[in-house]
Design an enzyme around this catalytic site. Structure first.
Site, short mmCIF file in Angstrom:
data_model
loop_
_atom_site.label_atom_id
_atom_site.label_comp_id
_atom_site.label_asym_id
_atom_site.label_seq_id
_atom_site.Cartn_x
_atom_site.Cartn_y
_atom_site.Cartn_z
N HIS A 92 0.85 -1.20 0.00
CA HIS A 92 0.00 0.00 0.00
C HIS A 92 0.88 1.25 0.00
O HIS A 92 1.72 1.41 0.89
CB HIS A 92 -0.88 -0.02 1.26
CG HIS A 92 -1.81 1.14 1.38
ND1 HIS A 92 -1.85 1.97 2.47
CD2 HIS A 92 -2.73 1.64 0.51
CE1 HIS A 92 -2.75 2.91 2.29
NE2 HIS A 92 -3.30 2.74 1.10
N HIS A 140 -7.90 7.21 -4.32
CA HIS A 140 -8.40 5.84 -4.34
C HIS A 140 -9.57 5.64 -5.29
O HIS A 140 -9.85 4.52 -5.70
CB HIS A 140 -8.84 5.43 -2.93
CG HIS A 140 -7.70 5.33 -1.97
ND1 HIS A 140 -7.32 6.39 -1.18
CD2 HIS A 140 -6.85 4.32 -1.69
CE1 HIS A 140 -6.29 6.02 -0.43
NE2 HIS A 140 -5.98 4.77 -0.72
N ARG A 159 -8.06 22.58 -6.16
CA ARG A 159 -7.52 21.27 -5.83
C ARG A 159 -7.30 21.25 -4.32
O ARG A 159 -6.33 21.82 -3.81
CB ARG A 159 -6.22 21.04 -6.59
CG ARG A 159 -5.82 19.58 -6.86
CD ARG A 159 -5.62 18.79 -5.63
NE ARG A 159 -5.38 17.38 -5.90
CZ ARG A 159 -6.05 16.40 -5.29
NH1 ARG A 159 -7.03 16.68 -4.48
NH2 ARG A 159 -5.72 15.14 -5.51
N CYS A 178 -2.19 21.95 -11.63
CA CYS A 178 -1.99 20.75 -10.83
C CYS A 178 -1.15 19.77 -11.65
O CYS A 178 -1.36 19.61 -12.85
CB CYS A 178 -3.32 20.11 -10.45
SG CYS A 178 -3.06 18.65 -9.40
N TYR A 185 3.57 13.49 -5.00
CA TYR A 185 3.81 14.18 -6.27
C TYR A 185 5.19 13.84 -6.83
O TYR A 185 6.10 14.66 -6.84
CB TYR A 185 3.63 15.69 -6.09
CG TYR A 185 2.16 16.08 -6.05
CD1 TYR A 185 1.44 16.19 -7.25
CD2 TYR A 185 1.49 16.31 -4.87
CE1 TYR A 185 0.10 16.52 -7.24
CE2 TYR A 185 0.14 16.65 -4.85
CZ TYR A 185 -0.54 16.76 -6.04
OH TYR A 185 -1.87 17.08 -6.04
N1 MTE Z 1 -2.39 23.84 0.00
C1 MTE Z 1 -3.09 23.31 1.02
N2 MTE Z 1 -2.96 23.87 2.25
N3 MTE Z 1 -3.91 22.23 0.85
C2 MTE Z 1 -4.04 21.63 -0.39
O1 MTE Z 1 -4.78 20.65 -0.52
N4 MTE Z 1 -3.33 21.62 -2.75
C3 MTE Z 1 -2.16 21.90 -3.59
C4 MTE Z 1 -1.84 23.39 -3.58
N5 MTE Z 1 -1.80 23.89 -2.23
C5 MTE Z 1 -3.30 22.16 -1.48
C6 MTE Z 1 -2.49 23.32 -1.24
C7 MTE Z 1 -2.31 21.46 -4.95
S1 MTE Z 1 -1.97 19.83 -5.26
C8 MTE Z 1 -2.59 22.33 -5.98
S2 MTE Z 1 -2.64 21.80 -7.57
C9 MTE Z 1 -2.86 23.75 -5.70
O2 MTE Z 1 -2.83 24.05 -4.32
C10 MTE Z 1 -4.22 24.16 -6.25
O3 MTE Z 1 -4.45 25.51 -6.00
P1 MTE Z 1 -5.92 26.10 -6.19
O4 MTE Z 1 -6.88 25.20 -5.47
O5 MTE Z 1 -5.87 27.49 -5.66
O6 MTE Z 1 -6.18 26.08 -7.68
MO MO Z 2 -2.01 19.41 -7.50
#
Ligand code: MTE
Ligand code: MO
Length: 502
Positions: A40, A64, A145, A201, A343
């Site tokens: 996992h 998931h 996101r 993203c 990532y």
């Molecule tokens: N920051 C926090 N605190 N929590 C989150 O889930 N997601 C990240 C980033 N910063 C995230 C975050 C991801 S994976 C992306 S792609 C971007 O924020 C998306 O920014 P947006 O939602 O303002 O488009």
């Molecule tokens: Mo992302």
């Protein structure tokens, strides 16, 4: 039930997980994941769901929710719930869902124009055809996101405090110096700097990549991408003024990374969203990192990081941490799951990376060059009879950007699978800055914003179809690859093969 099973030769832990009622293909099924724990990607964390309904966990870790994961899970099915137990499960879910344990109590109102691909946590694409109407994506349709529920946000943005820590370079748990800074101080005591930055993203276009071969994650189409004017205090100035640190000094002291923590956490696992950036990037003025308090001239909306977020221009969106509550200099990268084990890309031959593979691989920082068509949509049908005339055409519109401050020098379009190409034109949108095509707008090495482009191709004859593909070329002469086969990776990141629309 999670219990020691002494009757097994390996003496392992027995974990049974009932799958969600909502997942039609796995509804009311019980799984023994004992032998899956080691492979996992989230490791032992799966045991948190032992003896419980897995759905609430999948709500938080939405990667998931894909056919790929369901097919893995299917191998571990051992039993089905009785009709009576299934009913009881449904009844409990219904009563929980009414308030969701309060976890999702802070979700803001969202534009119905967004295209959600997951509701909790909320993830939505920008509507492609509207996206192409603005150089600055309106805040209401900027893609969202979220990995976790939106945290409880302060009413007064100015009094929001961010903790600034210098960790001990030899001991991650120890903080040598610490102080707080408010958003008001960031506004008043530092220069107010604005940059045009396209956020994307890393999972953008995963749905196309996943058509080549299953890839793990939310199936974003081509609009997990948006552009905004971000305003805030330059990070390097804040660290210089408050700690007297510049890059040289930080390196001499043993610091390698600047870590960022968001206010969004998960009370079940204790995880928080976070990321980090190497000091060479974070403390270099020309890389443009901002502690941003405004988005397109307004307070940052709840979904995008109110009241403060870090903006890391040219990087995958994951580095631009929203709802910022802590910044720390450290020898280590952020311990966040998403930085350490999520990532990351792998070679196309690695179908199912292990926990170790994830830990070993470098965290992805910058984007490669990419472009995509936003109009017309794939499968678009042109009005009956259109195309009979030689001079009838199809208008195409799209975006292009690259990473690390590399600009896009041109976009090319083909209608014969790449045998011949034509040059796209830059769009002249009303809201774009006058100097958008001038090097003054985005100096060399700081071209962090997308370029919107258009092209015209002959319409297909009635009853026929045409497949249009595009590719962009950046300042480094790098281009998008033709096929998915060479860039496919198990996590479905950095999708940048030629974009095709029929
Ligand atoms: N920051 C926090 N605190 N929590 C989150 O889930 N997601 C990240 C980033 N910063 C995230 C975050 C991801 S994976 C992306 S792609 C971007 O924020 C998306 O920014 P947006 O939602 O303002 O488009
Ligand atoms: Mo992302």
């Amino acid at each position: 039930k999670k219990r020691e099973d002494k009757s097994r030769s390996n003496g392992g832990t027995f974990a049974a997980v009932t799958a969600s009622v909502a997942m039609a293909t796995v509804a009311n099924t019980v799984y023994d994941v004992t032998n899956f724990v080691d492979s996992h990607p989230g490791g032992e964390k799966i045991l948190l769901a032992a003896g419980k309904d897995v759905e609430p966990f999948w709500d938080l870790y939405a990667v998931h929710k894909s056919p790929h994961v369901l097919s893995i899970l299917a191998e571990y099915a051992i039993a089905r719930l009785t009709a009576a137990d299934a009913l009881e499960l449904q009844r409990r879910k219904a009563s929980e869902q009414s308030d969701d344990g309060g976890k999702f109590a802070n979700e803001p109102k969202r534009s119905p124009l967004l295209v959600p691909i997951n509701k909790r946590p909320y993830n939505a694409m920008s509507p492609p055809e509207i996206l192409m109407d603005h150089y600055y994506t309106p805040n209401a349709i900027h893609f969202v996101r979220n990995h976790l529920p939106v945290p409880k946000l302060p009413e007064d943005a100015n009094s929001h405090r961010v903790k600034l820590d210098l960790k001990d370079p030899t001991n991650e748990e120890k903080v040598n110096r610490s102080l707080n800074v408010t958003v008001e101080q960031l506004r008043n005591d530092f220069p107010r700097v604005s940059y045009d930055v396209t956020l994307a993203c890393a999972g953008n276009r995963r749905n196309e990549m996943a058509q080549w071969r299953q890839a793990r994650g939310l199936e974003w189409r081509q609009t997990a991408v948006s552009n905004a004017r971000w305003t805030g205090a330059p990070l390097h100035l804040v660290l210089k003024k408050l700690f007297g640190l510049d890059l040289d000094k930080a390196r001499k002291l043993g610091y390698r990374h600047v870590q960022f923590e968001g206010m969004d956490g998960d009370s079940i696992t204790g995880d928080f969203y976070g990321a980090s950036v190497p000091v060479e990037v974070a403390l270099d003025e020309s890389r443009g990192l901002l502690l941003a308090y405004e988005m397109n001239g307004e307070a940052i909306p709840a979904d995008h990081g109110y009241p403060l977020r870090v903006i890391v221009p040219g990087a995958i969106g994951a580095r631009s941490v929203k709802w910022l509550c802590r910044i720390a200099l450290s020898r280590q990268e952020s311990s966040s799951f998403w930085l350490r084990s999520d990532y990351k890309t792998f070679q196309p031959s690695l179908y199912t990376p292990t926990v170790e593979d994830f830990v070993r691989a470098p965290a992805q920082l910058y984007w490669p060059v990419v472009s995509a068509i936003c109009w017309p949509p794939d499968g678009h049908v042109i009005r009956d009879g259109y195309g009979a005339d030689e001079d009838e055409v199809v208008q195409i519109r799209g975006y292009a950007f690259s990473g690390a401050g590399a600009g896009v020098v041109r976009v090319e379009v083909t209608t014969d699978d790449g045998n011949t190409w034509q040059l796209a034109q830059w769009c002249n949108l009303d809201d774009a800055p006058d100097d958008v095509d001038d090097s003054l707008h985005q100096p060399f090495g700081q071209r962090w914003a997308w370029r919107l482009w258009e092209a015209t191709v002959p319409a297909p004859k009635p009853g026929q179809s045409v497949t249009i593909a595009c590719k962009a070329v950046d300042d480094n002469g790098n281009q998008q690859p033709e096929r998915w086969s060479s860039v496919w990776n198990a996590r479905g990141l950095l999708g940048n093969a030629w974009h095709r629309v029929t």
